[in-house]
Design a protein around this motif. Structure first.
Motif, PDB file in Angstrom:
ATOM      1  N   ARG A 161      71.749 -10.782  41.614  1.00 15.33           N
ATOM      2  CA  ARG A 161      71.830  -9.558  42.153  1.00 15.33           C
ATOM      3  C   ARG A 161      70.081  -9.407  41.986  1.00 15.33           C
ATOM      4  O   ARG A 161      69.348  -9.730  41.692  1.00 15.33           O
ATOM      5  CB  ARG A 161      72.423  -9.126  40.989  1.00 15.33           C
ATOM      6  CG  ARG A 161      71.508  -9.215  39.410  1.00 15.33           C
ATOM      7  CD  ARG A 161      72.548  -8.666  38.116  1.00 15.33           C
ATOM      8  NE  ARG A 161      73.574  -9.994  38.166  1.00 15.33           N
ATOM      9  CZ  ARG A 161      74.067  -9.927  36.953  1.00 15.33           C
ATOM     10  NH1 ARG A 161      74.056  -9.067  36.143  1.00 15.33           N
ATOM     11  NH2 ARG A 161      74.812 -10.434  36.515  1.00 15.33           N
ATOM     12  N   ARG A 177      68.850  -0.752  37.946  1.00 16.76           N
ATOM     13  CA  ARG A 177      69.657  -0.332  38.954  1.00 16.76           C
ATOM     14  C   ARG A 177      69.771  -1.648  38.745  1.00 16.76           C
ATOM     15  O   ARG A 177      69.314  -2.812  39.243  1.00 16.76           O
ATOM     16  CB  ARG A 177      70.047   0.225  39.941  1.00 16.76           C
ATOM     17  CG  ARG A 177      70.806   0.404  41.674  1.00 16.76           C
ATOM     18  CD  ARG A 177      70.024   1.592  42.669  1.00 16.76           C
ATOM     19  NE  ARG A 177      70.640   1.136  43.584  1.00 16.76           N
ATOM     20  CZ  ARG A 177      71.803   1.528  44.310  1.00 16.76           C
ATOM     21  NH1 ARG A 177      72.554   2.152  42.928  1.00 16.76           N
ATOM     22  NH2 ARG A 177      72.377   1.594  45.385  1.00 16.76           N
ATOM     23  N   GLN A 178      71.354  -2.310  39.445  1.00  9.22           N
ATOM     24  CA  GLN A 178      71.469  -3.861  39.909  1.00  9.22           C
ATOM     25  C   GLN A 178      72.870  -3.637  41.111  1.00  9.22           C
ATOM     26  O   GLN A 178      73.755  -3.013  41.068  1.00  9.22           O
ATOM     27  CB  GLN A 178      72.628  -3.779  38.758  1.00  9.22           C
ATOM     28  CG  GLN A 178      71.536  -4.280  37.649  1.00  9.22           C
ATOM     29  CD  GLN A 178      72.285  -4.803  36.139  1.00  9.22           C
ATOM     30  OE1 GLN A 178      72.641  -5.728  36.322  1.00  9.22           O
ATOM     31  NE2 GLN A 178      72.627  -4.588  35.140  1.00  9.22           N
ATOM     32  N   CYS A 179      71.989  -4.449  42.089  1.00 14.21           N
ATOM     33  CA  CYS A 179      72.892  -4.461  43.143  1.00 14.21           C
ATOM     34  C   CYS A 179      73.371  -6.296  43.475  1.00 14.21           C
ATOM     35  O   CYS A 179      72.906  -7.341  43.254  1.00 14.21           O
ATOM     36  CB  CYS A 179      72.901  -4.046  44.580  1.00 14.21           C
ATOM     37  SG  CYS A 179      72.027  -2.900  44.609  1.00 14.21           S
ATOM     38  N   CYS A 186      77.317  -2.186  43.275  1.00  9.79           N
ATOM     39  CA  CYS A 186      76.015  -1.655  42.731  1.00  9.79           C
ATOM     40  C   CYS A 186      75.974  -0.478  41.481  1.00  9.79           C
ATOM     41  O   CYS A 186      76.768  -0.108  41.403  1.00  9.79           O
ATOM     42  CB  CYS A 186      75.135  -0.801  43.637  1.00  9.79           C
ATOM     43  SG  CYS A 186      74.177  -1.973  45.275  1.00  9.79           S
ATOM     44  N   THR A 188      74.564   1.701  38.573  1.00  9.02           N
ATOM     45  CA  THR A 188      73.587   2.530  37.280  1.00  9.02           C
ATOM     46  C   THR A 188      73.489   2.870  36.889  1.00  9.02           C
ATOM     47  O   THR A 188      74.323   3.213  36.192  1.00  9.02           O
ATOM     48  CB  THR A 188      72.607   3.958  38.953  1.00  9.02           C
ATOM     49  OG1 THR A 188      72.401   3.486  40.727  1.00  9.02           O
ATOM     50  CG2 THR A 188      71.325   4.326  38.114  1.00  9.02           C
ATOM     51  N   LYS A 210      79.077   3.347  39.100  1.00 12.15           N
ATOM     52  CA  LYS A 210      79.198   2.483  39.854  1.00 12.15           C
ATOM     53  C   LYS A 210      79.002   3.333  41.685  1.00 12.15           C
ATOM     54  O   LYS A 210      80.245   4.016  41.496  1.00 12.15           O
ATOM     55  CB  LYS A 210      80.534   1.510  40.215  1.00 12.15           C
ATOM     56  CG  LYS A 210      80.895   0.720  41.282  1.00 12.15           C
ATOM     57  CD  LYS A 210      82.686  -0.023  41.101  1.00 12.15           C
ATOM     58  CE  LYS A 210      82.169  -0.770  42.044  1.00 12.15           C
ATOM     59  NZ  LYS A 210      84.512  -1.508  41.895  1.00 12.15           N
ATOM     60  N   ASP A 211      78.535   3.175  42.142  1.00 10.05           N
ATOM     61  CA  ASP A 211      78.713   3.224  43.644  1.00 10.05           C
ATOM     62  C   ASP A 211      79.728   3.282  44.614  1.00 10.05           C
ATOM     63  O   ASP A 211      80.657   2.944  44.648  1.00 10.05           O
ATOM     64  CB  ASP A 211      77.341   2.846  44.455  1.00 10.05           C
ATOM     65  CG  ASP A 211      76.079   2.669  44.509  1.00 10.05           C
ATOM     66  OD1 ASP A 211      75.528   3.427  42.747  1.00 10.05           O
ATOM     67  OD2 ASP A 211      74.755   1.957  44.920  1.00 10.05           O
TER      68      ASP A 211
END
Length: 242
Positions: A161, A177-179, A186, A188, A210-211
């Motif tokens: 990621r 933040r992780q994608c 993704c 945050t 979650k986005d």
């Protein structure tokens, strides 16, 4: 404050710094002080695709063991639905359902959590999301750290990621933040101002969102205190793997 990264990591800001990774790096990222062990108690609210869950959560973390025990208890109105779960997170991940007396071993737990989040996770991801552990320097690639006044921002490729952390000098991270690769998902994670007690410190809140979805988790801390002996996880009842 000097920003310290792994031998293979480059730091970009007003000047370029290269140094071995040591305690200074963790001090940069973490708003937590856990001493020889910390117990964190608070209220957890989970908004999931299948419904909402609210309850009390206790986190017990011992740096010497490198493991966190997370106890969560939820009961709906009139006790129609009850959840009483313990999670062990560290080198492996185990989810124990006290109501049924069943548990999920490491592989089954990781598969369950990955299905829920949409990304491939490691056993220590929960520790890292809670800022009780940190992305290891040697695992990061394409690292950059930018500083502006009292704030900093770290970007890197980590595991499968892309991550970005923002924070302030002396305060630690306030956003992570992780994608996941392939656009799977993704997330945050936002951290509140530190709560300080008994020479310990931990964020007053942890919020995960979650986005492009309604899934979120909010943990509001009520109390932090030094870790004391906990009751056994498996208390003599019949336990079987699910």
């Amino acid at each position: 404050m000097a920003i310290v990264l792994a031998q293979s990591c480059a730091v970009f800001g007003p000047s370029r710094i290269e140094a071995p990774c040591d305690d200074s790096f963790e001090a940069l990222l973490s708003p937590a002080r856990v001493g020889e062990g910390i117990e964190i108690v608070g209220k957890l609210r989970l908004d999931l695709s299948r419904g909402r869950v609210r309850g009390l959560m206790r986190i017990a973390y011992s740096p010497g063991e490198g493991m966190a025990r997370i106890d969560f208890r939820h009961s709906s109105l009139f006790g129609a639905l009850e959840e009483d779960v313990t999670i062990l997170a560290g080198d492996s991940l185990v989810i124990y359902d006290r109501e049924s007396g069943e548990y999920l071993g490491n592989d089954s737990s990781l598969a369950f959590v990955s299905d829920e989040t949409g990304g491939a996770l490691e056993p220590d991801d929960i520790l890292i999301a809670l800022l009780l552990a940190f992305p290891r320097c040697a695992e990061m690639r394409s690292v950059s750290v930018a500083r502006s006044g009292e704030t900093w921002r770290l970007k890197a490729d980590w595991r499968d990621r892309r991550i970005e952390m923002r924070g302030g000098n002396g305060r630690g991270a306030h956003e992570f933040r992780q994608c996941f690769a392939g656009g799977a998902a993704c997330y945050t994670i936002s951290y509140g101002e530190p709560m300080v007690a008994s020479n310990l410190a931990y964020p007053r809140s942890v919020r995960i969102r979650k986005d492009n979805g309604n899934e979120k988790a909010i943990f509001e801390v009520i109390e932090i205190k030094p870790l004391t002996e906990l009751s056994p996880i498996f208390d003599g009842g019949a336990v079987k793997e699910r």
